[in-house]
Design a protein around this motif. Structure first.
Motif, PDB file in Angstrom:
ATOM      1  N   ARG A 207      26.198  34.686  36.677  1.00 45.38           N
ATOM      2  CA  ARG A 207      26.357  35.714  37.712  1.00 45.38           C
ATOM      3  C   ARG A 207      26.798  35.025  39.004  1.00 45.38           C
ATOM      4  NH1 ARG A 207      23.226  40.581  38.633  1.00 45.38           N
ATOM      5  NH2 ARG A 207      21.499  39.822  37.386  1.00 45.38           N
ATOM      6  N   ILE A 208      28.110  34.896  39.158  1.00 39.83           N
ATOM      7  CA  ILE A 208      28.693  34.162  40.277  1.00 39.83           C
ATOM      8  C   ILE A 208      29.060  35.173  41.351  1.00 39.83           C
ATOM      9  CG2 ILE A 208      30.490  32.499  40.876  1.00 39.83           C
ATOM     10  CD1 ILE A 208      30.830  32.452  37.631  1.00 39.83           C
ATOM     11  N   GLU A 209      28.846  34.801  42.590  1.00 40.98           N
ATOM     12  CA  GLU A 209      28.922  35.820  43.646  1.00 40.98           C
ATOM     13  C   GLU A 209      30.299  36.465  43.791  1.00 40.98           C
ATOM     14  OE1 GLU A 209      27.419  33.145  46.506  1.00 40.98           O
ATOM     15  OE2 GLU A 209      29.363  32.809  47.459  1.00 40.98           O
ATOM     16  N   TRP A 210      31.361  35.777  43.377  1.00 42.37           N
ATOM     17  CA  TRP A 210      32.690  36.360  43.609  1.00 42.37           C
ATOM     18  C   TRP A 210      33.241  37.108  42.396  1.00 42.37           C
ATOM     19  CZ3 TRP A 210      31.903  31.026  43.486  1.00 42.37           C
ATOM     20  CH2 TRP A 210      32.457  30.355  42.389  1.00 42.37           C
ATOM     21  N   ILE A 211      32.454  37.289  41.324  1.00 41.34           N
ATOM     22  CA  ILE A 211      32.973  38.068  40.201  1.00 41.34           C
ATOM     23  C   ILE A 211      32.280  39.427  40.118  1.00 41.34           C
ATOM     24  CG2 ILE A 211      33.582  35.954  38.933  1.00 41.34           C
ATOM     25  CD1 ILE A 211      31.351  36.505  36.974  1.00 41.34           C
ATOM     26  N   THR A 212      33.004  40.403  39.572  1.00 43.92           N
ATOM     27  CA  THR A 212      32.482  41.767  39.489  1.00 43.92           C
ATOM     28  C   THR A 212      31.547  41.878  38.276  1.00 43.92           C
ATOM     29  OG1 THR A 212      34.243  42.509  38.011  1.00 43.92           O
ATOM     30  CG2 THR A 212      34.721  42.601  40.378  1.00 43.92           C
TER      31      THR A 212
ATOM     32  N   PHE B 182      29.961  27.174  52.919  1.00 41.85           N
ATOM     33  CA  PHE B 182      30.326  27.941  51.724  1.00 41.85           C
ATOM     34  C   PHE B 182      30.814  26.974  50.647  1.00 41.85           C
ATOM     35  CE2 PHE B 182      33.790  27.619  54.732  1.00 41.85           C
ATOM     36  CZ  PHE B 182      34.774  27.046  53.959  1.00 41.85           C
ATOM     37  N   GLY B 183      30.934  27.470  49.453  1.00 40.63           N
ATOM     38  CA  GLY B 183      31.524  26.684  48.370  1.00 40.63           C
ATOM     39  C   GLY B 183      30.487  25.910  47.583  1.00 40.63           C
ATOM     40  N   TYR B 184      30.880  25.497  46.388  1.00 34.19           N
ATOM     41  CA  TYR B 184      29.958  24.826  45.482  1.00 34.19           C
ATOM     42  C   TYR B 184      30.563  23.500  45.010  1.00 34.19           C
ATOM     43  CZ  TYR B 184      27.766  29.385  45.587  1.00 34.19           C
ATOM     44  OH  TYR B 184      27.167  30.531  46.016  1.00 34.19           O
TER      45      TYR B 184
ATOM     46  N   GLU C  54      33.523  41.640  35.137  1.00 27.05           N
ATOM     47  CA  GLU C  54      33.958  40.270  34.859  1.00 27.05           C
ATOM     48  C   GLU C  54      32.795  39.436  34.338  1.00 27.05           C
ATOM     49  OE1 GLU C  54      37.692  39.577  37.919  1.00 27.05           O
ATOM     50  OE2 GLU C  54      35.648  39.413  38.708  1.00 27.05           O
TER      51      GLU C  54
ATOM     52  N   SER D 145      42.605  36.437  36.687  1.00 27.23           N
ATOM     53  CA  SER D 145      41.341  36.435  37.424  1.00 27.23           C
ATOM     54  C   SER D 145      40.536  35.218  36.966  1.00 27.23           C
ATOM     55  CB  SER D 145      40.582  37.744  37.194  1.00 27.23           C
ATOM     56  OG  SER D 145      39.595  37.592  36.218  1.00 27.23           O
ATOM     57  N   TYR D 146      39.573  34.852  37.805  1.00 27.65           N
ATOM     58  CA  TYR D 146      38.781  33.632  37.569  1.00 27.65           C
ATOM     59  C   TYR D 146      38.226  33.583  36.143  1.00 27.65           C
ATOM     60  CZ  TYR D 146      34.943  30.302  38.384  1.00 27.65           C
ATOM     61  OH  TYR D 146      34.060  29.254  38.311  1.00 27.65           O
TER      62      TYR D 146
END
Ligand code: ZN
Length: 177
Positions: free
Chosen positions: A145-150, A59-61, A153, A112-113
């Motif tokens: 479109r980052i996987e952990w943002i809604t 995981f992680g970037y 967001e 938030s991020y």
């Protein structure tokens, strides 16, 4: 480091980190105008001094250490993600490197991020670089479109970076013709 016995075992609390020169893996970034805009005449010197750490988790970037400003990069991301994404991520992280060097915070635990000033600045810079290399709003939208943002967001982040949502940009294009 003193390792106190713990239920019969001894645990070193220091996990050494292997750091490499940034320029051993990433060349020519001192010529990228967006990167030059970050570090000015010091660009080459900053990049030569920059260190990078690789990690092998699935995981992680990428990230930037808020302890000493070195880059932390997933080997899997580096190898398997689209080259353009890796490129933009590196530009993004170099923005965090500059923030670190200026003594500014990289993390805002209460926000938030997409609301963290450090992230807004880094994504704005990344979008600017994306446009420079010819990316469309649609491609930039996909990048954001980052996987952990809604979805909300994502819209907020895109608006702050001046990236139109896919539908709207198509309509705008039709209008302009
Ligand atoms: Zn960031």
């Amino acid at each position: 480091m003193v390792e106190k016995p713990f239920h019969g075992v001894r645990i070193s609390r220091i996990g050494p980190t292997r750091l490499y020169p940034f320029t051993r893996f990433f060349r020519g970034f001192e010529k990228v105008p967006t990167v030059r805009a970050l570090f000015g005449k010091n660009t080459s010197r900053v990049l030569r001094a920059q260190k990078v750490e690789f990690f092998s988790a699935r995981f992680g970037y990428m990230g930037t250490s808020d302890v000493d400003g070195h880059l932390i990069i997933s080997s899997r991301h580096l190898k398997e993600s689209e080259l353009r994404t890796v490129y933009l991520d590196l530009v993004h992280e170099l923005c965090h490197v500059r923030q670190f060097r200026k003594g500014r915070p990289l993390f805002y635990p209460k926000l938030s991020y997409v609301d963290a000033p450090s992230e807004i600045e880094a994504y704005r810079l990344t979008v600017r670089e994306g446009r420079r290399i010819g990316m469309t709003d649609r491609e930039l939208w996909e990048y954001l479109r980052i996987e952990w943002i809604t979805p909300n967001e994502l819209r907020r982040l895109a608006r702050r970076c001046g990236v139109s949502p896919p539908g709207r940009s198509a309509r705008a294009k039709r209008r302009s013709r």
